[in-house]
Design an enzyme around this catalytic site. Sequence first.
Site, mmCIF file in Angstrom:
data_model
loop_
_atom_site.group_PDB
_atom_site.id
_atom_site.type_symbol
_atom_site.label_atom_id
_atom_site.label_comp_id
_atom_site.label_asym_id
_atom_site.label_seq_id
_atom_site.Cartn_x
_atom_site.Cartn_y
_atom_site.Cartn_z
ATOM 1 C CE1 TYR A 257 -5.038 -58.169 11.745
ATOM 2 C CE2 TYR A 257 -6.596 -59.937 11.188
ATOM 3 C CZ TYR A 257 -5.854 -58.934 10.738
ATOM 4 O OH TYR A 257 -5.904 -58.263 9.359
ATOM 5 C CG ASN B 3 2.984 -49.233 8.640
ATOM 6 O OD1 ASN B 3 2.457 -49.839 7.725
ATOM 7 N ND2 ASN B 3 3.910 -48.699 8.957
ATOM 8 C CG HIS C 243 -5.034 -49.688 5.965
ATOM 9 N ND1 HIS C 243 -3.813 -49.950 5.153
ATOM 10 C CD2 HIS C 243 -5.945 -48.950 5.158
ATOM 11 C CE1 HIS C 243 -4.044 -49.469 3.833
ATOM 12 N NE2 HIS C 243 -5.266 -48.872 3.653
HETATM 13 N N1 APR Z 1 12.634 -49.196 4.541
HETATM 14 C C1 APR Z 1 11.689 -48.587 3.838
HETATM 15 N N2 APR Z 1 10.811 -49.359 2.980
HETATM 16 C C2 APR Z 1 11.044 -50.662 2.841
HETATM 17 C C3 APR Z 1 11.880 -51.321 3.733
HETATM 18 C C4 APR Z 1 12.687 -50.349 4.517
HETATM 19 N N3 APR Z 1 13.577 -51.200 5.383
HETATM 20 N N4 APR Z 1 12.066 -52.829 3.578
HETATM 21 C C5 APR Z 1 10.932 -52.928 2.548
HETATM 22 N N5 APR Z 1 10.497 -51.653 2.255
HETATM 23 C C6 APR Z 1 9.414 -51.348 1.290
HETATM 24 C C7 APR Z 1 9.245 -52.275 0.046
HETATM 25 O O1 APR Z 1 10.303 -52.035 -0.901
HETATM 26 C C8 APR Z 1 7.615 -52.027 -0.381
HETATM 27 O O2 APR Z 1 7.787 -51.040 -1.311
HETATM 28 O O3 APR Z 1 8.301 -51.137 1.699
HETATM 29 C C9 APR Z 1 7.164 -51.469 0.897
HETATM 30 C C10 APR Z 1 6.220 -52.449 1.507
HETATM 31 O O4 APR Z 1 5.133 -52.696 0.630
HETATM 32 P P1 APR Z 1 3.750 -53.357 1.148
HETATM 33 O O5 APR Z 1 4.479 -54.570 1.501
HETATM 34 O O6 APR Z 1 2.987 -53.588 -0.224
HETATM 35 O O7 APR Z 1 3.164 -52.480 2.397
HETATM 36 P P2 APR Z 1 2.153 -51.347 2.146
HETATM 37 O O8 APR Z 1 2.412 -50.529 1.072
HETATM 38 O O9 APR Z 1 2.218 -50.585 3.425
HETATM 39 O O10 APR Z 1 0.838 -52.194 1.940
HETATM 40 C C11 APR Z 1 -0.321 -51.465 2.140
HETATM 41 O O11 APR Z 1 -1.706 -53.406 1.871
HETATM 42 O O12 APR Z 1 -1.903 -55.403 2.902
HETATM 43 C C12 APR Z 1 -2.468 -54.296 3.103
HETATM 44 O O13 APR Z 1 -3.701 -52.975 4.557
HETATM 45 C C13 APR Z 1 -2.302 -53.374 4.111
HETATM 46 O O14 APR Z 1 -1.656 -51.463 4.874
HETATM 47 C C14 APR Z 1 -1.388 -52.368 4.221
HETATM 48 C C15 APR Z 1 -1.510 -52.197 2.840
#
Ligand code: APR
Length: 227
Positions: free
Chosen positions: A52, A86, A103
């Site tokens: 972190y 985020n 989160h």
């Molecule tokens: N613009 C929009 N979306 C995008 C871009 C972009 N430039 N680049 C990637 N993505 C999309 C991917 O296709 C994917 O569907 O962002 C998404 C990211 O997914 P994750 O990595 O799973 O992130 P998230 O859904 O926010 O995860 C949820 O999981 O790890 C935990 O607590 C953490 O808040 C997080 C939660």
Amino acid sequence: MRITILTGAGMSAESGIKTFRDSNGLWEGHDVMEVASPQGWNANRELVLDFYNQRRKQLLEVTPNVAHIALAEFEKDFDVQIITQNVDDLHERAGSSKVLHLHGELFKVRSTEIPSTIIDWKKDLNSGDFYKDGYQLRPHIVWFGEEVPEMDTAIKLVRKTNVLIIIGTSMQVYPAASLLQFAPLETNIYFVDPKPSVNSSERITVFAEKASSGVLKVIEKIKANEY
Ligand code: APR
């Protein structure tokens, strides 16, 4: 008109912060359970603190992208509430005034014993940094397996929204992903993600593209009263 926006890691991808699931289940080179779970914290506190500390340093170096800025400007015309998964502060830095962090927040820490003792913290956090209650401070982050204290507030917001915009999330992490279920039937839903996890339907319009272009299109549509 009430607009509620659920954002995930993809929202900040174009600011230079890696998403979680786009990199083989590794998060900046780590198994997420090692660095983002109570078990990880108990097993190797130094590793978690260091992880972190790196994230905090990185966040100080990046800036909001055009999509963050467009959402902040959207407030001039509509009642916009952001619910973000985020832990960065890029929505706030872009100028959004109503941001609910589901989160937690990277720039906040709290006592390991009393959850309500949240304080601002932008520097490194080390073993031996105590809250005034005498307990070690920990990142103010909701780790895997922990409760999501803001979930009830988020559900209430989604229940009364006219439009729901979902941006850059794989919708794999619960309970956040379940928020979609709470949107009233008459709510129009937009989904912006280059690899969308939902299909277009009568209620859902999918923009299979990056936030930087997709968000601008959604805003244009809503402003043209096409919602
Ligand atoms: N613009 C929009 N979306 C995008 C871009 C972009 N430039 N680049 C990637 N993505 C999309 C991917 O296709 C994917 O569907 O962002 C998404 C990211 O997914 P994750 O990595 O799973 O992130 P998230 O859904 O926010 O995860 C949820 O999981 O790890 C935990 O607590 C953490 O808040 C997080 C939660």
